[in-house]
Design a protein around this motif. Sequence first.
Motif, PDB file in Angstrom:
ATOM      1  N   HIS A 143       0.834  -1.207   0.000  1.00 53.17           N
ATOM      2  CA  HIS A 143       0.000   0.000   0.000  1.00 53.17           C
ATOM      3  C   HIS A 143       0.863   1.248   0.000  1.00 53.17           C
ATOM      4  O   HIS A 143       0.595   2.216  -0.732  1.00 53.17           O
ATOM      5  CB  HIS A 143      -0.925  -0.014   1.217  1.00 53.17           C
ATOM      6  N   GLY A 144       1.897   1.260   0.826  1.00 54.45           N
ATOM      7  CA  GLY A 144       2.800   2.408   0.849  1.00 54.45           C
ATOM      8  C   GLY A 144       3.507   2.601  -0.483  1.00 54.45           C
ATOM      9  O   GLY A 144       3.675   3.729  -0.954  1.00 54.45           O
ATOM     10  N   ALA A 145       3.929   1.480  -1.096  1.00 49.41           N
ATOM     11  CA  ALA A 145       4.591   1.576  -2.398  1.00 49.41           C
ATOM     12  C   ALA A 145       3.623   2.048  -3.474  1.00 49.41           C
ATOM     13  O   ALA A 145       4.001   2.797  -4.380  1.00 49.41           O
ATOM     14  CB  ALA A 145       5.179   0.220  -2.776  1.00 49.41           C
ATOM     15  N   LEU A 146       2.376   1.614  -3.369  1.00 43.53           N
ATOM     16  CA  LEU A 146       1.367   2.028  -4.343  1.00 43.53           C
ATOM     17  C   LEU A 146       1.131   3.533  -4.289  1.00 43.53           C
ATOM     18  O   LEU A 146       0.974   4.193  -5.324  1.00 43.53           O
ATOM     19  CB  LEU A 146       0.068   1.271  -4.079  1.00 43.53           C
ATOM     20  N   LEU A 147       1.132   4.082  -3.091  1.00 43.70           N
ATOM     21  CA  LEU A 147       0.955   5.531  -2.951  1.00 43.70           C
ATOM     22  C   LEU A 147       2.194   6.301  -3.408  1.00 43.70           C
ATOM     23  O   LEU A 147       2.101   7.496  -3.715  1.00 43.70           O
ATOM     24  CB  LEU A 147       0.646   5.880  -1.489  1.00 43.70           C
ATOM     25  N   ALA A 148       3.352   5.615  -3.430  1.00 42.04           N
ATOM     26  CA  ALA A 148       4.601   6.280  -3.799  1.00 42.04           C
ATOM     27  C   ALA A 148       4.930   6.165  -5.282  1.00 42.04           C
ATOM     28  O   ALA A 148       5.996   6.615  -5.709  1.00 42.04           O
ATOM     29  CB  ALA A 148       5.753   5.702  -2.978  1.00 42.04           C
ATOM     30  N   VAL A 149       4.058   5.554  -6.064  1.00 46.02           N
ATOM     31  CA  VAL A 149       4.298   5.481  -7.509  1.00 46.02           C
ATOM     32  C   VAL A 149       4.408   6.894  -8.069  1.00 46.02           C
ATOM     33  O   VAL A 149       3.509   7.726  -7.852  1.00 46.02           O
ATOM     34  CB  VAL A 149       3.159   4.711  -8.213  1.00 46.02           C
ATOM     35  N   PRO A 150       5.489   7.216  -8.757  1.00 42.15           N
ATOM     36  CA  PRO A 150       5.678   8.598  -9.242  1.00 42.15           C
ATOM     37  C   PRO A 150       4.530   9.060 -10.142  1.00 42.15           C
ATOM     38  O   PRO A 150       4.038   8.307 -10.986  1.00 42.15           O
ATOM     39  CB  PRO A 150       6.993   8.509 -10.033  1.00 42.15           C
ATOM     40  N   LYS A 151       4.138  10.275  -9.933  1.00 39.43           N
ATOM     41  CA  LYS A 151       3.043  10.836 -10.727  1.00 39.43           C
ATOM     42  C   LYS A 151       3.402  10.902 -12.205  1.00 39.43           C
ATOM     43  O   LYS A 151       2.554  10.757 -13.089  1.00 39.43           O
ATOM     44  CB  LYS A 151       2.706  12.230 -10.195  1.00 39.43           C
ATOM     45  N   GLY A 152       4.701  11.094 -12.484  1.00 37.75           N
ATOM     46  CA  GLY A 152       5.141  11.150 -13.870  1.00 37.75           C
ATOM     47  C   GLY A 152       4.900   9.849 -14.611  1.00 37.75           C
ATOM     48  O   GLY A 152       4.593   9.857 -15.816  1.00 37.75           O
ATOM     49  N   ASP A 153       5.056   8.716 -13.911  1.00 43.27           N
ATOM     50  CA  ASP A 153       4.797   7.418 -14.540  1.00 43.27           C
ATOM     51  C   ASP A 153       3.332   7.303 -14.948  1.00 43.27           C
ATOM     52  O   ASP A 153       3.009   6.777 -16.017  1.00 43.27           O
ATOM     53  CB  ASP A 153       5.165   6.287 -13.585  1.00 43.27           C
ATOM     54  N   LEU A 154       2.452   7.762 -14.071  1.00 40.84           N
ATOM     55  CA  LEU A 154       1.021   7.688 -14.367  1.00 40.84           C
ATOM     56  C   LEU A 154       0.654   8.623 -15.517  1.00 40.84           C
ATOM     57  O   LEU A 154      -0.165   8.279 -16.381  1.00 40.84           O
ATOM     58  CB  LEU A 154       0.216   8.041 -13.112  1.00 40.84           C
ATOM     59  N   GLU A 155       1.270   9.804 -15.542  1.00 43.74           N
ATOM     60  CA  GLU A 155       0.998  10.732 -16.630  1.00 43.74           C
ATOM     61  C   GLU A 155       1.512  10.190 -17.956  1.00 43.74           C
ATOM     62  O   GLU A 155       0.871  10.371 -19.006  1.00 43.74           O
ATOM     63  CB  GLU A 155       1.634  12.083 -16.310  1.00 43.74           C
ATOM     64  N   ALA A 156       2.658   9.502 -17.918  1.00 46.40           N
ATOM     65  CA  ALA A 156       3.187   8.906 -19.138  1.00 46.40           C
ATOM     66  C   ALA A 156       2.259   7.800 -19.642  1.00 46.40           C
ATOM     67  O   ALA A 156       2.033   7.661 -20.851  1.00 46.40           O
ATOM     68  CB  ALA A 156       4.587   8.357 -18.893  1.00 46.40           C
ATOM     69  N   ALA A 157       1.717   7.016 -18.701  1.00 43.64           N
ATOM     70  CA  ALA A 157       0.780   5.971 -19.093  1.00 43.64           C
ATOM     71  C   ALA A 157      -0.471   6.569 -19.721  1.00 43.64           C
ATOM     72  O   ALA A 157      -0.990   6.049 -20.722  1.00 43.64           O
ATOM     73  CB  ALA A 157       0.414   5.125 -17.877  1.00 43.64           C
ATOM     74  N   ASP A 158      -0.950   7.665 -19.149  1.00 47.24           N
ATOM     75  CA  ASP A 158      -2.123   8.335 -19.718  1.00 47.24           C
ATOM     76  C   ASP A 158      -1.815   8.868 -21.111  1.00 47.24           C
ATOM     77  O   ASP A 158      -2.662   8.829 -22.014  1.00 47.24           O
ATOM     78  CB  ASP A 158      -2.576   9.473 -18.807  1.00 47.24           C
ATOM     79  N   ALA A 159      -0.590   9.367 -21.294  1.00 47.46           N
ATOM     80  CA  ALA A 159      -0.211   9.908 -22.595  1.00 47.46           C
ATOM     81  C   ALA A 159      -0.178   8.820 -23.672  1.00 47.46           C
ATOM     82  O   ALA A 159      -0.461   9.085 -24.842  1.00 47.46           O
ATOM     83  CB  ALA A 159       1.146  10.593 -22.504  1.00 47.46           C
ATOM     84  N   TYR A 160       0.164   7.598 -23.270  1.00 46.46           N
ATOM     85  CA  TYR A 160       0.174   6.474 -24.208  1.00 46.46           C
ATOM     86  C   TYR A 160      -1.210   5.849 -24.362  1.00 46.46           C
ATOM     87  O   TYR A 160      -1.365   4.873 -25.088  1.00 46.46           O
ATOM     88  CB  TYR A 160       1.158   5.404 -23.731  1.00 46.46           C
ATOM     89  N   GLY A 161      -2.184   6.388 -23.675  1.00 40.37           N
ATOM     90  CA  GLY A 161      -3.542   5.878 -23.800  1.00 40.37           C
ATOM     91  C   GLY A 161      -3.829   4.643 -22.967  1.00 40.37           C
ATOM     92  O   GLY A 161      -4.819   3.947 -23.216  1.00 40.37           O
TER      93      GLY A 161
END
Length: 274
Positions: A143-161
């Motif tokens: 759970h702690g690691a899940l909250l620490a996932v960098p926001k940039g990684d999530l934004e990159a995933a969104d950018a790739y659809g």
Amino acid sequence: MSCAQAIGDYALRSIGMGERLLPRADIDLCTQVVLIGSGLIWNVYFAVMALSVGFFLANALALARVSGKRWLRKPAEWFIFLFRGSPLFIQFFLAYQLFVLLPRGGVELLGLTLPVQWLTKAWAGAVVVLILNTAAYSAEIFHGALLAVPKGDLEAADAYGMTGWKRFRRIVWPTMMRLAWPAYTNEAIFLFHATTLVFFASFPAFAQQGDALYYASYLADKTFNPFVAYPIVAGYFILLTLLLISLFGLANRRLNRHLPGAARRLRYRPQLIR
């Protein structure tokens, strides 16, 4: 008794293969090493089963904790708090009362007459406790690691659809594992060491087929010398801990294969207080 004969008689005795009776006299060093090593099979079994099942349960609990649905989030939080807030030995003791003494006394569980005899053995009842305990601690780590996932990684995933399951499988989960793996390695080591508590938790050993500490206690009583049997147990656990660190280190290098070499190394930092 020669060492070769001791290996033939007692190497697999803990799983029902070999001599039916334990040695009572003329117990040499080789016999003690072999017999305790035989009992270690059960400790390895407890650890492998608990880690295998507890890993998936911990992932599910970690995801439930971040869920926006209250009916998923609250039970996960209560489960984690219950098993992290109570001592493991007390959990063993309560499980022994539930799985062994109540059915033996003819008490029905939750009003149902279910076949629970298989849980009265250490190989089943103790594993249930270890699975639930490690799932709670591992879930908090994930759970702690899940909250620490960098926001940039999530934004990159969104950018790739990427959305939903695909984003979780290819971006969120690998990153979560990479961040959580050092702490999870400590949890795995602690769990392996905690398998010795099965001996103290009153779960019965069938036909004198117990774990490493069961045989160490027996040998110490027969030889009147605890300074041989118990150090042998400690030596076995140290060797297997080094093996466990190596295996988890390989997994860590796999998770961090995209990073520089120094960053892929797994450094073991033992928890002195838990």
